[in-house]
Design a protein around this motif. Structure first.
Motif, PDB file in Angstrom:
ATOM      1  N   TYR A 261       1.134   7.489   3.229  1.00  0.00           N
ATOM      2  CA  TYR A 261       1.082   8.947   3.304  1.00  0.00           C
ATOM      3  C   TYR A 261       1.334   9.346   4.756  1.00  0.00           C
TER       4      TYR A 261
ATOM      5  N   PRO B 114      -5.916   8.308   4.001  1.00  0.00           N
ATOM      6  CA  PRO B 114      -4.916   9.330   3.670  1.00  0.00           C
ATOM      7  C   PRO B 114      -5.489  10.360   2.701  1.00  0.00           C
TER       8      PRO B 114
ATOM      9  N   ASN C 202     -11.831  -0.853  -5.308  1.00  0.00           N
ATOM     10  CA  ASN C 202     -10.568  -0.117  -5.431  1.00  0.00           C
ATOM     11  C   ASN C 202     -10.569   0.677  -6.738  1.00  0.00           C
TER      12      ASN C 202
ATOM     13  N   GLU D 205      -2.092   3.251  -6.604  1.00  0.00           N
ATOM     14  CA  GLU D 205      -3.325   3.412  -5.844  1.00  0.00           C
ATOM     15  C   GLU D 205      -4.153   2.123  -5.781  1.00  0.00           C
TER      16      GLU D 205
ATOM     17  N   LYS E  87     -10.693  15.096  -3.416  1.00  0.00           N
ATOM     18  CA  LYS E  87     -10.809  13.660  -3.184  1.00  0.00           C
ATOM     19  C   LYS E  87     -11.675  13.408  -1.955  1.00  0.00           C
TER      20      LYS E  87
ATOM     21  N   GLU F  99       0.821  -1.197   0.000  1.00  0.00           N
ATOM     22  CA  GLU F  99       0.000   0.000   0.000  1.00  0.00           C
ATOM     23  C   GLU F  99       0.860   1.255   0.000  1.00  0.00           C
ATOM     24  N   ARG F 100       0.364   2.274  -0.610  1.00  0.00           N
ATOM     25  CA  ARG F 100       1.053   3.548  -0.632  1.00  0.00           C
ATOM     26  C   ARG F 100       0.901   4.213   0.733  1.00  0.00           C
TER      27      ARG F 100
ATOM     28  N   VAL G 246     -10.777   4.853  -6.982  1.00  0.00           N
ATOM     29  CA  VAL G 246      -9.701   5.601  -7.646  1.00  0.00           C
ATOM     30  C   VAL G 246     -10.268   6.424  -8.795  1.00  0.00           C
TER      31      VAL G 246
ATOM     32  N   GLU H  56      -4.377  12.378   0.480  1.00  0.00           N
ATOM     33  CA  GLU H  56      -3.951  12.441  -0.917  1.00  0.00           C
ATOM     34  C   GLU H  56      -4.211  11.143  -1.688  1.00  0.00           C
ATOM     35  N   ALA H  57      -4.765  10.158  -1.010  1.00  0.00           N
ATOM     36  CA  ALA H  57      -5.019   8.875  -1.671  1.00  0.00           C
ATOM     37  C   ALA H  57      -6.213   8.969  -2.609  1.00  0.00           C
ATOM     38  N   TYR H  58      -6.111   8.266  -3.727  1.00  0.00           N
ATOM     39  CA  TYR H  58      -7.246   8.175  -4.651  1.00  0.00           C
ATOM     40  C   TYR H  58      -8.154   7.007  -4.274  1.00  0.00           C
ATOM     41  N   TYR H  59      -7.611   6.013  -3.577  1.00  0.00           N
ATOM     42  CA  TYR H  59      -8.468   4.940  -3.084  1.00  0.00           C
ATOM     43  C   TYR H  59      -9.258   5.439  -1.883  1.00  0.00           C
TER      44      TYR H  59
END
Length: 478
Positions: free
Chosen positions: A5, A24, A112, A95, A129, A2-3, A116, A26-29
């Motif tokens: 942040y 998070p 997911n 993402e 977002k 996982e990304r 996104v 800034e996450a797109y998910y």
């Protein structure tokens, strides 16, 4: 993985039917993706990039179709299309953080993708977002769909993308084997059955046989791909099309065919198309068949190249690396070895796919994630294995012609050619004598006076032994 942040106040709050959760900022998910990450830490890997692209292509086709039938605002459609095109081009792969093996029949993968695309489309329309009042993951991105038609369709599209690469490598292998069959056409060697001396054969004939089985594997794969072009988009949850507009149902597959450039067709029976995953069993079984063929060829090459002094030593494999950390000069058949290991893995994957397909109940198979995980691995390892097999092994094989001829001339197997001339019983006696005394067959025959030298030269012509009808013509002449 996982990304991640970091930073203070760098989260937004999202809610679903389970409750609220920090996501998070800034996450797109979104929240449903995060729950999947918490629940399914299984392989430590991510879903296949081509599968992500396939999901985006499906979502794009759905947005186009929903707008065409008047169910989606054009601005939302355009934003979704842009977001999907960006994903198709390779953006935002970080993402997509769900594990490829997951419960829920792939709902986490689908959500997911929905989250996104929704967040990126919202951003394109000037929102932030997490503001799903602009573009909603379910109401907009997933409109007219269900995990149960999206995920199997994405699996089929992805498989159709991956298989041509494998077929291309199979064609290269086929051509290399044909070339070797021609190069080795005059090399006479001993044929063997059940690991025992049989009768002479040309090395070129053996390689021609290898090319023939690979040609069948190519045809089988091409045929099996056709069943993957039938998709169940429009089926929604269980094949009844609930929540999908009838006009949408009629247009979605043609639009998806345009987006993907594939000749896709809608299942004639959408309930069947949703319940059953037999097409994946078929393609996996076909890949397994190919892997078995390759491993058999690899086994033969290892045997024929064994030695080099104390084994068959009939062919030389190209030396690719040191074979031992303790024995100087040892070179191992590492390429055929890795081909067999790939085959073992594919066979295991096929068993997993078989059991997962069998375990489906009633209106849905919940185990498609593990089917795709194993199927994609089988295709990619097959493709990579074929490339190294052709380039690093087959193309560099050379024949030890003198060694092959020596083994033929000193084999008891050539006594078979004598049967039409002296009878099976007498030939068997000569074979037993040769085994006991170690004398060549030729010398025993000449001593016995059963055939004169001229006739014996004709009968023991090893090249003639490798062609149908020639030895029987000798009998007729006798």
């Amino acid at each position: 993985m996982e990304r991640i942040y970091g930073g203070e106040n760098n989260f937004r709050i999202e809610s679903d039917s389970i409750g609220s959760k920090e996501v998070p900022k800034e996450a797109y998910y979104g929240v449903q993706t995060l729950r999947a990450v918490e629940n399914f830490r299984i392989t430590g890997l991510k879903i296949h990039k081509e599968f992500v692209r396939s999901l985006a292509q499906i979502k794009k086709a759905c947005a186009i179709t929903n707008a065409e039938v008047g169910l989606m605002d054009k601005s939302i459609q355009n934003a979704i299309k842009i977001a999907c095109d960006e994903i198709i081009d390779g953006r935002f792969y970080d993402e997509f953080i769900t594990d490829p093996i997951q419960g829920g029949a792939g709902t986490s993968m689908n959500m997911n993708s929905n989250e996104v695309i929704a967040n990126r489309a919202t951003e394109i329309l000037g929102g932030e977002k997490g503001d799903y009042s602009i573009v909603h993951p379910n109401d907009h991105v997933n409109m007219g769909q269900s995990t149960n038609d999206v995920i199997p369709t994405a699996g089929k599209i992805t498989t159709l993308k991956l298989l041509p690469k494998a077929i291309k490598e199979l064609i290269k292998l086929y051509e290399a084997l044909v070339e070797k069959s021609q190069e080795f056409d005059e090399v006479i060697k001993m044929g063997r059955t059940q690991m025992q001396d049989a009768v002479p054969i040309r090395l070129g004939q053996e390689f021609a046989a290898y090319s023939a089985v690979i040609a069948r594997d190519i045809r089988r794969l091409e045929h099996a791909m056709e069943s993957l072009k039938i998709v169940n988009m429009g089926a929604t949850a269980i094949g009844t099309g609930i929540n999908a507009d009838k006009e949408y149902e009629n247009k979605i597959v043609p639009n998806l065919a345009k987006v993907t450039g594939m000749s896709l067709k809608q299942s004639e029976n959408l309930v069947d198309g949703t319940q059953n995953v037999d097409c994946f069993v078929e393609i996996s079984g076909t890949i397994k068949t190919c892997a078995v063929s390759l491993s058999k060829i690899a086994n033969d090459l290892r045997l024929m190249s064994s030695g080099p002094r104390t084994g068959f030593g009939e062919i030389n494999l190209p030396p690719k690396q040191n074979g031992s950390s303790i024995m100087p000069g040892k070179v191992n058949p590492v390429i055929p070895e890795v081909v067999s290991q790939i085959a073992f893995n594919i066979i295991g994957n096929d068993m997993t796919i078989t059991m997962a397909a069998e375990a489906g109940q009633l209106e849905l198979n919940a185990f498609e994630p593990v089917i795709f995980y194993n199927l994609f691995e089988s295709i990619e390892t097959l493709t990579n294995g074929l490339e190294t097999f052709t380039n690093n092994c087959i193309m560099g094989i050379t024949a030890n012609k003198d060694r092959c001829q020596y083994l033929v001339e000193n084999s008891v197997g050539i006594v078979t050619a004598l049967c039409p001339h002296i009878g099976y019983k007498e030939a068997a006696k000569i074979a037993k004598t040769a085994i006991k005394t170690k004398e060549p067959i030729r010398e025993i025959i000449l001593k016995s006076g059963l055939l004169n030298e001229e006739k014996l030269d004709e009968v023991l012509d090893t090249m003639a032994m490798t062609e149908p009808g020639i030895t029987t013509k000798c009998l007729a002449a006798n």
